[in-house]
Design an enzyme around this catalytic site. Structure first.
Site, PDB file in Angstrom:
ATOM      1  N   TYR A   1       0.847  -1.213   0.000  1.00 17.53           N
ATOM      2  CA  TYR A   1       0.000   0.000   0.000  1.00 17.53           C
ATOM      3  C   TYR A   1       0.873   1.250   0.000  1.00 17.53           C
ATOM      4  CZ  TYR A   1      -3.276   3.508   1.898  1.00 17.53           C
ATOM      5  OH  TYR A   1      -4.025   4.634   2.115  1.00 17.53           O
TER       6      TYR A   1
HETATM    7  P1  NAP Z   1     -13.162   3.809   1.462  1.00 18.00           P
HETATM    8  O1  NAP Z   1     -14.316   4.128   2.338  1.00 18.00           O
HETATM    9  O2  NAP Z   1     -12.583   2.424   1.505  1.00 18.00           O
HETATM   10  O3  NAP Z   1     -13.614   4.166  -0.040  1.00 18.00           O
HETATM   11  C1  NAP Z   1     -12.898   3.727  -1.141  1.00 18.00           C
HETATM   12  C2  NAP Z   1     -13.778   3.882  -2.358  1.00 18.00           C
HETATM   13  O4  NAP Z   1     -13.051   3.391  -3.491  1.00 18.00           O
HETATM   14  C3  NAP Z   1     -15.101   3.094  -2.280  1.00 18.00           C
HETATM   15  O5  NAP Z   1     -16.186   3.923  -2.585  1.00 18.00           O
HETATM   16  C4  NAP Z   1     -14.941   2.034  -3.337  1.00 18.00           C
HETATM   17  O6  NAP Z   1     -16.129   1.710  -4.024  1.00 18.00           O
HETATM   18  C5  NAP Z   1     -13.995   2.715  -4.306  1.00 18.00           C
HETATM   19  N1  NAP Z   1     -13.416   1.704  -5.179  1.00 18.00           N
HETATM   20  C6  NAP Z   1     -12.620   0.669  -4.841  1.00 18.00           C
HETATM   21  N2  NAP Z   1     -12.394  -0.098  -5.920  1.00 18.00           N
HETATM   22  C7  NAP Z   1     -13.079   0.466  -6.954  1.00 18.00           C
HETATM   23  C8  NAP Z   1     -13.264   0.144  -8.324  1.00 18.00           C
HETATM   24  N3  NAP Z   1     -12.703  -0.947  -8.882  1.00 18.00           N
HETATM   25  N4  NAP Z   1     -14.023   0.953  -9.093  1.00 18.00           N
HETATM   26  C9  NAP Z   1     -14.616   2.051  -8.557  1.00 18.00           C
HETATM   27  N5  NAP Z   1     -14.494   2.410  -7.263  1.00 18.00           N
HETATM   28  C10 NAP Z   1     -13.732   1.623  -6.476  1.00 18.00           C
HETATM   29  O7  NAP Z   1     -11.963   4.829   1.716  1.00 18.00           O
HETATM   30  P2  NAP Z   1     -11.868   6.025   2.776  1.00 18.00           P
HETATM   31  O8  NAP Z   1     -11.784   5.444   4.136  1.00 18.00           O
HETATM   32  O9  NAP Z   1     -12.896   7.029   2.436  1.00 18.00           O
HETATM   33  O10 NAP Z   1     -10.409   6.582   2.410  1.00 18.00           O
HETATM   34  C11 NAP Z   1     -10.227   7.505   1.363  1.00 18.00           C
HETATM   35  C12 NAP Z   1      -8.778   7.543   0.926  1.00 18.00           C
HETATM   36  O11 NAP Z   1      -7.936   7.825   2.053  1.00 18.00           O
HETATM   37  C13 NAP Z   1      -8.230   6.251   0.331  1.00 18.00           C
HETATM   38  O12 NAP Z   1      -7.435   6.583  -0.795  1.00 18.00           O
HETATM   39  C14 NAP Z   1      -7.334   5.694   1.437  1.00 18.00           C
HETATM   40  O13 NAP Z   1      -6.300   4.902   0.913  1.00 18.00           O
HETATM   41  C15 NAP Z   1      -6.805   6.968   2.041  1.00 18.00           C
HETATM   42  N6  NAP Z   1      -6.271   6.938   3.416  1.00 18.00           N
HETATM   43  C16 NAP Z   1      -6.729   6.093   4.366  1.00 18.00           C
HETATM   44  C17 NAP Z   1      -6.239   6.155   5.680  1.00 18.00           C
HETATM   45  C18 NAP Z   1      -6.794   5.281   6.774  1.00 18.00           C
HETATM   46  O14 NAP Z   1      -6.449   5.506   7.957  1.00 18.00           O
HETATM   47  N7  NAP Z   1      -7.642   4.314   6.471  1.00 18.00           N
HETATM   48  C19 NAP Z   1      -5.293   7.082   6.023  1.00 18.00           C
HETATM   49  C20 NAP Z   1      -4.839   7.964   5.050  1.00 18.00           C
HETATM   50  C21 NAP Z   1      -5.352   7.889   3.760  1.00 18.00           C
HETATM   51  P3  NAP Z   1     -17.352   0.886  -3.333  1.00 18.00           P
HETATM   52  O15 NAP Z   1     -18.008   1.882  -2.403  1.00 18.00           O
HETATM   53  O16 NAP Z   1     -18.182   0.503  -4.488  1.00 18.00           O
HETATM   54  O17 NAP Z   1     -16.733  -0.261  -2.595  1.00 18.00           O
END
Ligand code: NAP
Length: 219
Positions: free
Chosen positions: A134
């Site tokens: 990642y």
């Molecule tokens: P999330 O809720 O997991 O949302 C990810 C989105 O990406 C979902 O809507 C998902 O669609 C979509 N997606 C995945 N595969 C796809 C595909 N093949 N085609 C179209 N859409 C697709 O993420 P979040 O928690 O809001 O995080 C937002 C960002 O912050 C991400 O880039 C993550 O890596 C980053 N981030 C995370 C953390 C952490 O602590 N978790 C920290 C820093 C940054 P579906 O709704 O259809 O599944």
């Protein structure tokens, strides 16, 4: 201004579309992958477009043709393996950057992870190897974006929580590692869209003492 939100159905994405729709000057175009996800956005008065990020760059390009800015907040999530990390966090991110350029859109905001440095890759390999792909994906996607002529902003949020937003953040090139509610990340992205001073900048952002507007305009 119309903004294509890639990953609109995600947790940050939904907050962002809702906040954008409350503004008078910006409209959201929500990129989703399933027709049944559309109602949430239609109820907010937002346009939707169906694209699976594992598809061709051209599909993203077509979705971006009528917008002024693109936000990438998609992610493979914590419950998939390195295959999806490569396909979404790396390949889809870079496809979306290429699609933005091909569509003639100048502005691009990347939701990255907190630390995407080369050093952080080595730390992950040593201390948390399952997390390393990642960090690698995010590192190279950020690097790709920096090398383009896009008016870009790279947001590096701390650990995301589902707590209600407090609207207070610390944003700087480097901050101490800490948490931030997803709702506040959405507010930060909106502030980036509204402030051209964030163009060609990147910053870490965590919960802090300043209002989002104050923290973002001070960058
Ligand atoms: P999330 O809720 O997991 O949302 C990810 C989105 O990406 C979902 O809507 C998902 O669609 C979509 N997606 C995945 N595969 C796809 C595909 N093949 N085609 C179209 N859409 C697709 O993420 P979040 O928690 O809001 O995080 C937002 C960002 O912050 C991400 O880039 C993550 O890596 C980053 N981030 C995370 C953390 C952490 O602590 N978790 C920290 C820093 C940054 P579906 O709704 O259809 O599944």
């Amino acid at each position: 201004m119309k903004v294509l939100i890639i990953g609109a159905n995600g947790q940050v994405g939904k907050h962002l579309v809702e906040k954008i729709q409350k503004t008078e000057t910006i409209q959201a175009k929500a990129m989703i992958r399933k027709a049944e996800q559309a109602k949430y956005f239609e109820d907010l008065g937002a346009e939707t477009v169906l694209v699976d990020l594992e598809g061709e760059t051209k599909q993203i390009e077509d979705a971006a043709k009528d917008v002024d800015a693109v936000v990438f907040t998609a992610g493979s999530g914590p419950n998939t393996g390195p295959d999806k990390t490569m396909l979404i966090d790396l390949d889809a991110a870079i496809k979306s950057i290429k699609a933005t350029i091909n569509a003639g859109v100048e502005r691009y905001i990347m939701v990255s992870s907190f630390d995407t440095t080369r050093e952080e890759i080595q730390n992950a390999i040593k201390d948390a190897p399952a997390f390393a792909p990642y960090v690698v994906a995010k590192h190279y996607a950020d690097d790709w974006l920096r090398k383009t002529n896009l008016k870009h902003t790279i947001v590096h949020p701390g650990m995301l929580t589902n707590d209600a937003g407090v609207g207070k953040v610390e944003a700087a090139h480097t901050t101490a590692r800490a948490e931030i509610p997803r709702e506040d990340v959405a507010e930060v992205i909106l502030a980036c869209l509204e402030n051209e001073s964030t163009i060609n900048k990147e910053f870490q952002v965590v919960t802090g003492e300043k209002s989002v507007k104050e923290a973002i305009t001070a960058l």
